[in-house]
Design a protein around this motif. Structure first.
Motif, short mmCIF file in Angstrom:
data_model
loop_
_atom_site.label_atom_id
_atom_site.label_comp_id
_atom_site.label_asym_id
_atom_site.label_seq_id
_atom_site.Cartn_x
_atom_site.Cartn_y
_atom_site.Cartn_z
N TYR A 131 20.73 9.34 -21.71
CA TYR A 131 22.01 9.11 -22.37
C TYR A 131 21.88 8.61 -23.81
O TYR A 131 22.89 8.44 -24.50
CB TYR A 131 22.82 8.06 -21.59
CG TYR A 131 23.10 8.40 -20.16
CD1 TYR A 131 24.05 9.37 -19.82
CD2 TYR A 131 22.43 7.75 -19.12
CE1 TYR A 131 24.32 9.68 -18.50
CE2 TYR A 131 22.70 8.05 -17.80
CZ TYR A 131 23.64 9.02 -17.50
OH TYR A 131 23.92 9.32 -16.19
N ARG A 134 23.81 10.29 -26.69
CA ARG A 134 25.26 10.11 -26.64
C ARG A 134 25.66 8.69 -26.99
O ARG A 134 26.65 8.47 -27.69
CB ARG A 134 25.77 10.49 -25.24
CG ARG A 134 25.89 11.99 -25.04
CD ARG A 134 25.91 12.39 -23.58
NE ARG A 134 24.56 12.44 -23.04
CZ ARG A 134 24.29 12.86 -21.81
NH1 ARG A 134 25.26 13.27 -21.03
NH2 ARG A 134 23.04 12.89 -21.39
N LEU A 257 25.35 14.71 -27.99
CA LEU A 257 25.07 15.66 -26.91
C LEU A 257 23.91 16.58 -27.29
O LEU A 257 23.06 16.90 -26.45
CB LEU A 257 26.33 16.49 -26.63
CG LEU A 257 27.49 15.75 -25.97
CD1 LEU A 257 28.75 16.60 -26.00
CD2 LEU A 257 27.15 15.36 -24.53
#
Length: 525
Positions: A131, A134, A257
């Motif tokens: 992650y 992001r 992303l």
């Protein structure tokens, strides 16, 4: 599919500490790449004087490397950042050129002082590489929307609104950082050793990337502002600034992303490529109306791709216990790159003001050099199987080398095991003494340190430290698990030093180890 990591990764006080760093990063970013230019322009001072601020960053970083070993983390942050914000506010109200130039140097000096501790304090915000792109994108989006707010406040004829806002930002950051300090979960920093740093074969490559980080962020901005000041475009500097930062703010999250899908290196190279080609659009046979949007948008997207990937890759490949000092060094090299960007921009000024194609050629040449350097850097986005390391862990077991168990914990995993694996796991866990005996027996028969035992579809990973063995049952052997075992075991031994020295066997004494397990095996960091 989860877009972001769970919200309960941090306590509310940790969130305060992280948000304090976001605001500090916002002021640092807008200072070096916008306000210092506008301050010089407003007072009819040549914009190449911005280099004095970058020189201050270099000096400040060098000084703080010595101070870091002697002063508390939060004292450094509060003193340097407080001075940084105060100098900013003061410079809004002065017009004497020599005072402004001295103020710019002091801005760089104090900024270079808190960058290392800021990134150390911010590092827990990246709990999982799956992650991190992001999270990084969300952080930069937040920062640049705050910057847009500050830019709009700065357009007011009166200096009072922006002064009040700066005071709120500075005071609020210091308050949030201080309130959240106890829960910040900052890894204890090791003493910086120059020889150890330079002995790392990857150091030279990382320092060059840090240099390019500053260089490619500075030269395009410096040259673009110079072109706008010296050419009669139909669009003005304010339009350019707003378009660039709106672009950065709106593209940061989608770019996050990309970072998690394509990897950090590819995005970084795309960013440098766009920054290098941005000036080429000035030659396209299009109207000024289209150009006033297209040029700053390309520059903004290139900045987003390059800036976010650079900061993330440095956070991920820097050892957690060296973040403060290593990031200070990287920032020093980044400042050298920023200084070099201004020097080259000044040197080529007559050429690119007459014909911007010269700047495009120079940037493309440097882009090729940067590509060679970046290609030799390891990608910090792990492979898919490494990203899913938590799903492989089934149980953690700690014992003395004599075989006496002192701690065990089942790790809740989302892994779907086959019936054979489930039966096998239950047999192994219910027969703990048999397993321990088997492990010790294999260790004693092995002529070299035993690191793994293969049992059909299960792997038993083993690490030792002093008189303690750590055993982890996993569905597959992954280097990430091994790495986390080593760090965990060292912290376990340090934390329970007295009990281990006395060889205490009462397992209730070791129950606090659950927090260490939570820290190392439920979150990436």
């Amino acid at each position: 599919m989860n877009i972001f990591p769970p919200k309960d990764v941090f306590t509310k006080f940790q969130w305060l500490s992280i948000f304090a760093c976001l605001i500090a990063g916002t002021l640092l970013w807008i200072s070096h790449f916008l306000w210092e230019y506008l301050l010089l322009i407003a007072n009819s001072i040549n914009i190449w004087w911005v280099a004095i601020s970058y020189l201050g960053c270099i000096v400040g970083g060098m000084v703080i490397l010595w101070v870091n070993q002697r002063v508390s983390h939060y004292i450094i942050f509060i003193l340097c950042y407080g001075a940084f914000g105060g100098i900013h506010i003061a410079l809004k109200w002065v017009s004497e050129p020599w005072i402004i130039i001295v103020g710019l140097f002091l801005l760089g000096l104090t900024g270079g002082g808190f960058v290392g501790v800021m990134f150390t304090q911010l590092s827990p915000a990246f709990p999982d590489p799956k992650y991190n792109g992001r999270v990084n994108g969300l952080g930069y989006a937040t920062m640049n929307f705050l910057i847009l707010l500050l830019i709009l406040m700065d357009f007011f004829p009166s200096k009072l609104p922006i002064t009040i806002m700066m005071g709120v930002f500075t005071g609020g950051t210091l308050l949030l950082a201080w309130v959240g300090r106890h829960d910040a979960n900052i890894t204890k920093q090791h003493q910086f050793k120059v020889k150890l740093f330079l002995a790392n074969p990857l150091t030279s490559n990382r320092l060059i990337i840090a240099f390019f980080w500053g260089f490619f962020l500075t030269l395009p901005f410096y040259a673009a502002i110079n072109l706008i000041l010296h050419h009669s475009f139909s669009w003005n500097l304010n339009q350019f600034i707003i378009t660039v930062f709106v672009t950065i703010a709106t593209t940061s999250l989608p770019n996050g992303l990309l970072l998690d899908k394509l990897g950090r290196k590819k995005v970084m190279l795309f960013g440098i490529g766009m920054l290098s080609m941005a000036f080429f659009v000035l030659f396209l046979p299009i109207s000024d109306m289209v150009l006033e949007i297209l040029f700053p948008v390309i520059l903004g997207i290139g900045t987003t791709l390059f800036l976010t990937s650079n900061s993330l890759i440095f956070i991920e490949f820097t050892e957690k216990h060296h973040l403060r000092d290593y990031f200070t060094i990287y920032y020093i090299l980044m400042a050298v790159g920023m200084f070099g960007g201004v020097v080259l921009g000044l040197t080529l000024e007559d050429l690119y003001l007459d014909d911007p194609i010269y700047l495009t050629v120079v940037l493309l040449f440097l882009f090729l050099i940067a590509t060679i350097v970046i290609s030799q850097t390891d990608e910090t986005l792990p492979k898919k199987e490494e990203l899913d390391w938590k799903n492989a862990i089934q149980r953690i077991y700690i014992m003395y080398q004599s075989g006496v168990p002192i701690y065990s914990q089942m790790i809740k995993s989302s892994t779907v095991l086959t019936a054979q694996q489930e039966n096998m796991t239950e047999e192994l866990l219910s027969g703990t003494l048999v397993t321990v005996s088997s492990i010790l027996d294999e260790i004693s028969r092995s002529q070299r340190p035993l690191k793994v035992i293969k049992r059909e579809e299960l792997s038993i990973l083993i690490e030792n430290c002093q008189n303690v063995l750590m055993v982890v049952f996993t569905s597959e052997e992954l280097s990430k698990i091994r790495e986390k075992m080593q760090v965990f075991l060292q912290e376990f031994v340090d934390f329970f030093e007295d009990a281990l020295r006395l060889e205490v066997t009462n397992q209730t004494v070791f129950l606090p180890a659950k927090k260490l397990v939570q820290k190392h095996f439920f979150y990436y960091w």
